[in-house]
Design a protein around this motif. Structure first.
Motif, PDB file in Angstrom:
ATOM      1  N   ASN A 108       0.826  -1.216   0.000  1.00 14.94           N
ATOM      2  CA  ASN A 108       0.000   0.000   0.000  1.00 14.94           C
ATOM      3  C   ASN A 108       0.858   1.264   0.000  1.00 14.94           C
ATOM      4  O   ASN A 108       0.558   2.223  -0.728  1.00 14.94           O
ATOM      5  CB  ASN A 108      -0.961   0.002   1.188  1.00 14.94           C
ATOM      6  N   GLU A 109       1.918   1.268   0.795  1.00 12.44           N
ATOM      7  CA  GLU A 109       2.816   2.428   0.812  1.00 12.44           C
ATOM      8  C   GLU A 109       3.532   2.585  -0.533  1.00 12.44           C
ATOM      9  O   GLU A 109       3.696   3.706  -1.032  1.00 12.44           O
ATOM     10  CB  GLU A 109       3.821   2.289   1.953  1.00 12.44           C
ATOM     11  N   ALA A 110       3.941   1.470  -1.115  1.00 13.15           N
ATOM     12  CA  ALA A 110       4.604   1.532  -2.424  1.00 13.15           C
ATOM     13  C   ALA A 110       3.624   1.994  -3.503  1.00 13.15           C
ATOM     14  O   ALA A 110       3.997   2.766  -4.393  1.00 13.15           O
ATOM     15  CB  ALA A 110       5.194   0.165  -2.778  1.00 13.15           C
ATOM     16  N   ASN A 111       2.360   1.548  -3.417  1.00 13.47           N
ATOM     17  CA  ASN A 111       1.343   2.001  -4.373  1.00 13.47           C
ATOM     18  C   ASN A 111       1.147   3.511  -4.291  1.00 13.47           C
ATOM     19  O   ASN A 111       1.002   4.188  -5.310  1.00 13.47           O
ATOM     20  CB  ASN A 111       0.014   1.291  -4.128  1.00 13.47           C
ATOM     21  N   THR A 112       1.157   4.039  -3.075  1.00 15.90           N
ATOM     22  CA  THR A 112       1.026   5.487  -2.888  1.00 15.90           C
ATOM     23  C   THR A 112       2.225   6.208  -3.502  1.00 15.90           C
ATOM     24  O   THR A 112       2.062   7.219  -4.196  1.00 15.90           O
ATOM     25  CB  THR A 112       0.888   5.828  -1.389  1.00 15.90           C
ATOM     26  N   ALA A 113       3.416   5.675  -3.262  1.00 19.06           N
ATOM     27  CA  ALA A 113       4.624   6.280  -3.839  1.00 19.06           C
ATOM     28  C   ALA A 113       4.558   6.243  -5.365  1.00 19.06           C
ATOM     29  O   ALA A 113       4.904   7.219  -6.037  1.00 19.06           O
ATOM     30  CB  ALA A 113       5.873   5.558  -3.332  1.00 19.06           C
TER      31      ALA A 113
END
Length: 160
Positions: A41-46
């Motif tokens: 999820n954090e990588a998707n946001t990035a």
């Protein structure tokens, strides 16, 4: 389906998967999955913010977990493609193309075809014979995607 829509879908799948994993009595597996889902999820946001290096690092971390390896590798390939590292992306898409998850494998095969097509376009003037090989590989990838997802109109159109 656009890449942004796919990312949102994977975020939702990661969240749904997290909910189903909570019933697992193995606390260690539960924690590993939660950590991996959070990393995705954090990588998707990035990635949505075009912070490709942070996204790639996040997907690499999430790929350490068996339960999220294919999705994280696929998403890393998307980030590499958007960053312009088409050959690396193509290699990762090819690795995910063997996934036991048919929907994900079909998407990976389709995107591997896109990588071959992009390489063909790049080489058409300087190395036309290699460009033609990439076009043949792209068509093969699109057909392979269709074998898993026969209603994929994008793959069908790209073959034409």
């Amino acid at each position: 389906m656009s890449i942004t829509a796919r990312l949102r879908r994977y975020q939702m799948l990661a969240f749904i998967g997290l909910g189903s994993m909570i019933a697992n009595p193995t606390a260690e597996a539960d924690d590993t999955f939660r950590r991996s889902a959070q990393q995705i999820n954090e990588a998707n946001t990035a990635l949505a913010n075009q912070d490709f290096d942070t996204a790639i690092s996040g997907y690499e971390a999430a790929a350490q977990s068996e339960s999220t390896r294919d999705e994280a590798t696929y998403n890393k390939a998307i980030a590499l493609y958007r960053k312009g590292e088409v050959e690396k992306a193509g290699n990762l898409f090819a690795s995910v193309a063997a996934s036991l998850k048919d929907e994900l494998a079909a998407k990976a095969r389709f995107n591997a075809g896109n990588c071959h097509f992009a390489a063909a376009i790049e080489m058409q003037q300087t190395q036309p014979a290699i460009a033609i090989e990439h076009l043949h590989a792209a068509i093969e990838d699109y057909r392979s995607a269709l074998s898993l997802a026969p209603t994929d109109n994008d793959a069908r159109m790209n073959i034409e």
